[in-house]
Design a protein around this motif. Structure first.
Motif, PDB file in Angstrom:
ATOM      1  N   LEU A 554      52.210 -89.509  -8.660  1.00 49.30           N
ATOM      2  CA  LEU A 554      51.995 -90.711  -7.853  1.00 49.30           C
ATOM      3  C   LEU A 554      53.092 -91.747  -7.977  1.00 49.30           C
ATOM      4  O   LEU A 554      53.232 -92.619  -7.121  1.00 49.30           O
ATOM      5  CB  LEU A 554      50.667 -91.384  -8.240  1.00 49.30           C
ATOM      6  CG  LEU A 554      49.405 -90.534  -8.286  1.00 49.30           C
ATOM      7  CD1 LEU A 554      48.186 -91.411  -8.528  1.00 49.30           C
ATOM      8  CD2 LEU A 554      49.244 -89.714  -7.036  1.00 49.30           C
ATOM      9  N   GLY A 555      53.837 -91.688  -9.083  1.00 51.43           N
ATOM     10  CA  GLY A 555      54.817 -92.746  -9.331  1.00 51.43           C
ATOM     11  C   GLY A 555      54.166 -94.006  -9.877  1.00 51.43           C
ATOM     12  O   GLY A 555      54.700 -95.104  -9.696  1.00 51.43           O
ATOM     13  N   MET A 556      53.009 -93.869 -10.531  1.00 55.79           N
ATOM     14  CA  MET A 556      52.355 -95.012 -11.171  1.00 55.79           C
ATOM     15  C   MET A 556      53.008 -95.257 -12.519  1.00 55.79           C
ATOM     16  O   MET A 556      52.533 -94.820 -13.576  1.00 55.79           O
ATOM     17  CB  MET A 556      50.848 -94.775 -11.316  1.00 55.79           C
ATOM     18  CG  MET A 556      50.084 -94.996 -10.036  1.00 55.79           C
ATOM     19  SD  MET A 556      48.289 -95.080 -10.306  1.00 55.79           S
ATOM     20  CE  MET A 556      47.752 -95.599  -8.675  1.00 55.79           C
ATOM     21  N   LYS A 557      54.119 -95.974 -12.477  1.00 55.23           N
ATOM     22  CA  LYS A 557      54.897 -96.207 -13.688  1.00 55.23           C
ATOM     23  C   LYS A 557      54.133 -97.117 -14.638  1.00 55.23           C
ATOM     24  O   LYS A 557      53.408 -98.013 -14.227  1.00 55.23           O
ATOM     25  CB  LYS A 557      56.239 -96.819 -13.321  1.00 55.23           C
ATOM     26  CG  LYS A 557      57.086 -95.907 -12.432  1.00 55.23           C
ATOM     27  CD  LYS A 557      58.382 -96.558 -12.008  1.00 55.23           C
ATOM     28  CE  LYS A 557      59.186 -95.629 -11.107  1.00 55.23           C
ATOM     29  NZ  LYS A 557      60.449 -96.251 -10.641  1.00 55.23           N
ATOM     30  N   GLY A 558      54.309 -96.852 -15.916  1.00 58.14           N
ATOM     31  CA  GLY A 558      53.663 -97.679 -16.923  1.00 58.14           C
ATOM     32  C   GLY A 558      52.208 -97.327 -17.166  1.00 58.14           C
ATOM     33  O   GLY A 558      51.523 -98.017 -17.931  1.00 58.14           O
ATOM     34  N   GLU A 563      45.115 -98.155 -19.924  1.00 60.35           N
ATOM     35  CA  GLU A 563      44.858 -98.519 -18.531  1.00 60.35           C
ATOM     36  C   GLU A 563      43.986 -97.468 -17.854  1.00 60.35           C
ATOM     37  O   GLU A 563      43.101 -97.795 -17.053  1.00 60.35           O
ATOM     38  CB  GLU A 563      46.170 -98.674 -17.759  1.00 60.35           C
ATOM     39  CG  GLU A 563      45.965 -99.142 -16.325  1.00 60.35           C
ATOM     40  CD  GLU A 563      47.259 -99.328 -15.543  1.00 60.35           C
ATOM     41  OE1 GLU A 563      47.175 -99.563 -14.324  1.00 60.35           O
ATOM     42  OE2 GLU A 563      48.347 -99.230 -16.154  1.00 60.35           O
ATOM     43  N   PHE A 564      44.220 -96.204 -18.199  1.00 62.13           N
ATOM     44  CA  PHE A 564      43.439 -95.107 -17.619  1.00 62.13           C
ATOM     45  C   PHE A 564      41.962 -95.241 -17.993  1.00 62.13           C
ATOM     46  O   PHE A 564      41.081 -95.138 -17.134  1.00 62.13           O
ATOM     47  CB  PHE A 564      44.007 -93.776 -18.118  1.00 62.13           C
ATOM     48  CG  PHE A 564      43.406 -92.555 -17.483  1.00 62.13           C
ATOM     49  CD1 PHE A 564      43.585 -92.291 -16.139  1.00 62.13           C
ATOM     50  CD2 PHE A 564      42.670 -91.652 -18.249  1.00 62.13           C
ATOM     51  CE1 PHE A 564      43.043 -91.149 -15.553  1.00 62.13           C
ATOM     52  CE2 PHE A 564      42.129 -90.512 -17.682  1.00 62.13           C
ATOM     53  CZ  PHE A 564      42.314 -90.263 -16.331  1.00 62.13           C
ATOM     54  N   ILE A 565      41.692 -95.509 -19.265  1.00 58.11           N
ATOM     55  CA  ILE A 565      40.313 -95.679 -19.719  1.00 58.11           C
ATOM     56  C   ILE A 565      39.690 -96.917 -19.070  1.00 58.11           C
ATOM     57  O   ILE A 565      38.507 -96.915 -18.697  1.00 58.11           O
ATOM     58  CB  ILE A 565      40.247 -95.793 -21.246  1.00 58.11           C
ATOM     59  CG1 ILE A 565      40.710 -94.487 -21.912  1.00 58.11           C
ATOM     60  CG2 ILE A 565      38.837 -96.149 -21.709  1.00 58.11           C
ATOM     61  CD1 ILE A 565      39.833 -93.297 -21.636  1.00 58.11           C
ATOM     62  N   GLU A 566      40.478 -97.962 -18.885  1.00 58.97           N
ATOM     63  CA  GLU A 566      39.946 -99.178 -18.276  1.00 58.97           C
ATOM     64  C   GLU A 566      39.575 -98.943 -16.811  1.00 58.97           C
ATOM     65  O   GLU A 566      38.635 -99.562 -16.294  1.00 58.97           O
ATOM     66  CB  GLU A 566      40.946-100.325 -18.388  1.00 58.97           C
ATOM     67  CG  GLU A 566      40.345-101.668 -17.969  1.00 58.97           C
ATOM     68  CD  GLU A 566      41.274-102.839 -18.221  1.00 58.97           C
ATOM     69  OE1 GLU A 566      40.925-103.694 -19.056  1.00 58.97           O
ATOM     70  OE2 GLU A 566      42.354-102.886 -17.580  1.00 58.97           O
TER      71      GLU A 566
END
Length: 642
Positions: A554-558, A563-566
C-alpha cells in the motif's frame, strides 16, 4: 483516487427504492485510520445510523467492504466483509467471507458498496466496471443458491455473447427470501453466514449482487511485495497449525482436540465431550470422505474440504457444523452431516444458528416445554425441519426466529445457548473461560472470532490454565484487536495463527512450553499496559508480517505494530459505539445460566464461566465505563469523533 496503492479509491452507494447511484465520500485519512473491511463498514454505520432503524426496514443499509490487500496476492487476502443491522440480534453484525466477490468488486473499480432502500419487485444488481445495472429476478426468486449462481452466470454470458463471464456473485436462497432470522449470503461455496445478513437482502427484495470488471489493483512496490509474499507463504507452510493441521484436516481437525479438552459442545452444551466423537471427527472426514482440498483465492492453506453429496462434489462441513450437528444433537452419522451441511448452504442458512436452534428445540421437547417432535439422537426429520424453517412452514416458522425468541415464548432461557440473540459456536466455554468472556462481550453476539478466540490459548494451541480468570480480560482485548486489524486489511484470520512460535505448538511437553503456559495467567498487567499505550510498540515483528505487507503493497510508510493494533482497537470501539445507539450495554454482555451457574463437572465447581469477574476487568482494560460502553474521551482519543 487514493494516494495509497491497494485501494481503488471509490465507494458507491445504491438506493434500491429509486435505483439511484451516488459516490460516498471516503478519504485517505479514513483509510489510514480504518484500513477497510469491517472497521470501514462500522464507521459508515456509525455516521449514518440513529438507533431507530429497523433491521428489516428500507432504512437499514448493507455495507459490503473489501480490504486494501484484497487482490494484491498477499497470502489469504481475498476476503470481503458484509455489515448491516441484524434482524436476529437487533444490533450491528459483520460477516467476513472468502469466496471471490471481494476480488471482483475491486476489479469493478470499487472498494466498497453501500445498499439501502427496498426494490419494488425482486431484483439482482450487476456492477460492471463501476456501472450499475438493475435486473428483474423473474424465476431467480425462489431458486436455491447453486442454481441461482448458475442462472446468473448464464444470463451474463448470453447478454455478452460469450461462453463465460468472470465475476463474483453474492446471493441468497429461500431462507433469505423468507427472512429467516439467521439466513446467510453465499459467495461461491463460502458463506457470510451469521446473524441474518441474508434476511436483510430478502427484506430489500435483493436476490443477488454481481461484480465484474477489468480494473488493475495497484501495488506500491511490486518486487518487494512479491518477495514478502513468498517469504510469508513459506512461514505459513512451516507452521504446525497453518502448514499441517489446516491443510491436512481443515477446521474439522479440532473436533478431537476439543473432545480431549472437554470443550466440544454436546447435547446442547450439557456436556463438553461426546462419546461417539470419532464417528464425526476430522480424521474420519479426511480418510473416508474428503475428495480434494480447496482454498480461497491466494490462500496457501487450502483448509476447505470437498465431499460427495448425492453424486455432486460440494463443500464439506467446518468444525462448527460437525460439532453442533454431531454431538450437539447427539448424532454420530457423518454422512448425514455432509448432507445437512449442503442442504443448509443451498437453502442459504447459517449452520451454527440452525443447529443450535434445533438442539434447543430438542431439549425444550424433552423437558415438556414445547412438544415439537424433535428429539436428541433422532435424525429422520432433520432435513424436513431445515426445509420447513427456510420456507417458514409449520414449526419451522417459529424455529426461524432463533433460540432467544423461542425461549422467551416457551421458557428455557437458561439453556438457550446465545448471547445478544446470536447462538454460540461449538466451543463449550466452561473449560475455556476466556472464550466464555469473549462470547459475552463480542459486539455481534455469541461469536468465537469477534470474541477474540481465546480458546487457542486454552487448549487448541497453547494450554494455559483454562479455568482461571486471571489475565483473560487483557488477553481477550489484545486478541480481539489483533484479529480486527488482520480482518480490516482483507486477510483471513488464520494468518494470525502464526503469531504463536512453532515450537510452542509442535512441542507441547517441552519445558519452555510448559513454562509459557504457567506464566500466561500472570502477564495481565504487561498486556494491559501495551493495550493502553499501543503506540509504544514502535516496531515491526517477523511473526506479525501484516505491518510490513501494508508498507510494501500500500505504501503506508511508518506503519508499526502499535499503529496496526490501534486500528483494531478503533474498529472494536466504533462497532461498540454503533451498538450503543441500539441499546447495548453491560446488561447485554451475558451468557445463559447453564454456562455461568452450572458446573460442567459436578465434582469441580470451577468448571463454569466466572463472567461477572472477568467482565469488570475487561471494561477496565478497554477503558470503557461501568456500563460497558466507550466514553467520549475514548472515542476522541481513537479519532472516531472530533
Amino acid at each position: 483516487m487514493s494516494k495509497y496503492a491497494g485501494y481503488m479509491g471509490k465507494v458507491m452507494q445504491v438506493d434500491l427504492s429509486t435505483r439511484s447511484v451516488s459516490e460516498y465520500p471516503w478519504s485517505d485519512k479514513e483509510r489510514r485510520l480504518y484500513l477497510g473491511g469491517k472497521a470501514m463498514a462500522s464507521k459508515i454505520m456509525f455516521d449514518n445510523f440513529t438507533g431507530k432503524e429497523d433491521p428489516l426496514g428500507a432504512e437499514n443499509m448493507i455495507v459490503i467492504t473489501t480490504g486494501p490487500l484484497t487482490g494484491t496476492g498477499a497470502p489469504s487476502s481475498n476476503r470481503f466483509n458484509l455489515s448491516t443491522l441484524s434482524p436476529q440480534t437487533g444490533i450491528t453484525t459483520s460477516s467476513n467471507c472468502g469466496g471471490n466477490f471481494g476480488y471482483y468488486l475491486k476489479k469493478a473499480g470499487l472498494d466498497a458498496l453501500i445498499i439501502k432502500g427496498k426494490a419494488e419487485k425482486p431484483i439482482w444488481v450487476e456492477v460492471r466496471n463501476g456501472t450499475f445495472l438493475f435486473h428483474e429476478c423473474g424465476k431467480l426468486w425462489g431458486m436455491k443458491v447453486a442454481e441461482t449462481q448458475e442462472e446468473v452466470e448464464r444470463r451474463l454470458a448470453v447478454d455478452r455473447g460469450c461462453e463465460r463471464v468472470k465475476c463474483g456473485i453474492v446471493s441468497i436462497g429461500p431462507a433469505g427470501e423468507n427472512m429467516v432470522k439467521y439466513a446467510s449470503v453465499i459467495s461461491g461455496e463460502r458463506a457470510a453466514g451469521r446473524a441474518g445478513v441474508g434476511a436483510v437482502f430478502g427484506s430489500k427484495n435483493l436476490k443477488a449482487v454481481v461484480a465484474t470488471g477489468n480494473h488493475n489493483i495497484p501495488i506500491y512496490d511490486y518486487d518487494r511485495a512479491l518477495k514478502h509474499h513468498q517469504k510469508w507463504v513459506d512461514t505459513l507452510k512451516k507452521h504446525p497449525l497453518t502448514g499441517n493441521q489446516l491443510p491436512r484436516l481443515g477446521t474439522a481437525g479440532l473436533v478431537s482436540q476439543m473432545q480431549m479438552r472437554g470443550i466440544l459442545s454436546t447435547k446442547n452444551y450439557t456436556y463438553g465431550q461426546f462419546d461417539s466423537f470419532e464417528k464425526v471427527n476430522g480424521e474420519l472426514l479426511a480418510e473416508e470422505y474428503n475428495i480434494i482440498n480447496k482454498g480461497c483465492m491466494s490462500c496457501p492453506m487450502k483448509c476447505a474440504r470437498t465431499v460427495n453429496v448425492n453424486g455432486k462434489e460440494v463443500k464439506g462441513p467446518e468444525l462448527e457444523t460437525l460439532g453442533l450437528l454431531g454431538g450437539g444433537i447427539m448424532n454420530d452419522n457423518l454422512e448425514l452431516i455432509l448432507r445437512w451441511n449442503n442442504e443448509l448452504d443451498e437453502l442459504g442458512m447459517d449452520t451454527i444458528s440452525a443447529s443450535s436452534t434445533i438442539a434447543w428445540a430438542m431439549e425444550a421437547n424433552e423437558k415438556g416445554l414445547w412438544k415439537n417432535g424433535l428429539e436428541f439422537g433422532k435424525t429422520a426429520n432433520i432435513s424436513k425441519t431445515f426445509d420447513n424453517i427456510a420456507y417458514r412452514r409449520g414449526i419451522g416458522n417459529e424455529l426461524a426466529e432463533g433460540t432467544r425468541w423461542l425461549s422467551k415464548k416457551y421458557g428455557g432461557e437458561e439453556f438457550a445457548i446465545q448471547s445478544k440473540g446470536l447462538e454460540l459456536a461449538a466451543y463449550e466455554p466452561r473449560r475455556a473461560v476466556g472464550q466464555g468472556l469473549g462470547y459475552a462481550v463480542a459486539n455481534r453476539g455469541g461469536c468465537h472470532l469477534n470474541g477474540g478466540y481465546l480458546v487457542i490459548l486454552e487448549g487448541l494451541g497453547l494450554y494455559t490454565d483454562t479455568q482461571t480468570p486471571h489475565a483473560k480480560a487483557d488477553l481477550c482485548m489484545f486478541m480481539q484487536d489483533l484479529m480486527e486489524s488482520v480482518s480490516c486489511g482483507g486477510q483471513c484470520l488464520f494468518t494470525s495463527y502464526a503469531v504463536f512460535p512453532n515450537f510452542l505448538i509442535s512441542k507441547p511437553n517441552s519445558i519452555i512450553t510448559k513454562i509459557v503456559n504457567k506464566v500466561i495467567p500472570f502477564i495481565g498487567p504487561v498486556v494491559r499496559f501495551l493495550n493502553k499505550l499501543p503506540k509504544i510498540m514502535h516496531l515491526n515483528l517477523p511473526f506479525i508480517p501484516h505491518t510490513t505487507e501494508l508498507k510494501h503493497s500500500l505504501g503506508m510508510k511508518g506503519m508499526t505494530l502499535g499503529e496496526f493494533i490501534e486500528i483494531g482497537e478503533r474498529s472494536y470501539n466504533v462497532e461498540r459505539a454503533v451498538n450503543a445507539k441500539f441499546g447495548v450495554s453491560a446488561a447485554m454482555d451475558t451468557l445463559p445460566k447453564r454456562l455461568t451457574d452450572v458446573p460442567q463437572d459436578s465434582r469441580n465447581p470451577k468448571t463454569k464461566v466466572p463472567l461477572d469477574t472477568m467482565k469488570k476487568s475487561y471494561y477496565k482494560a478497554r477503558g470503557w465505563d461501568k456500563n460497558g460502553l466507550p466514553t467520549e474521551k475514548k472515542l476522541r482519543r481513537l479519532k472516531i469523533i472530533d
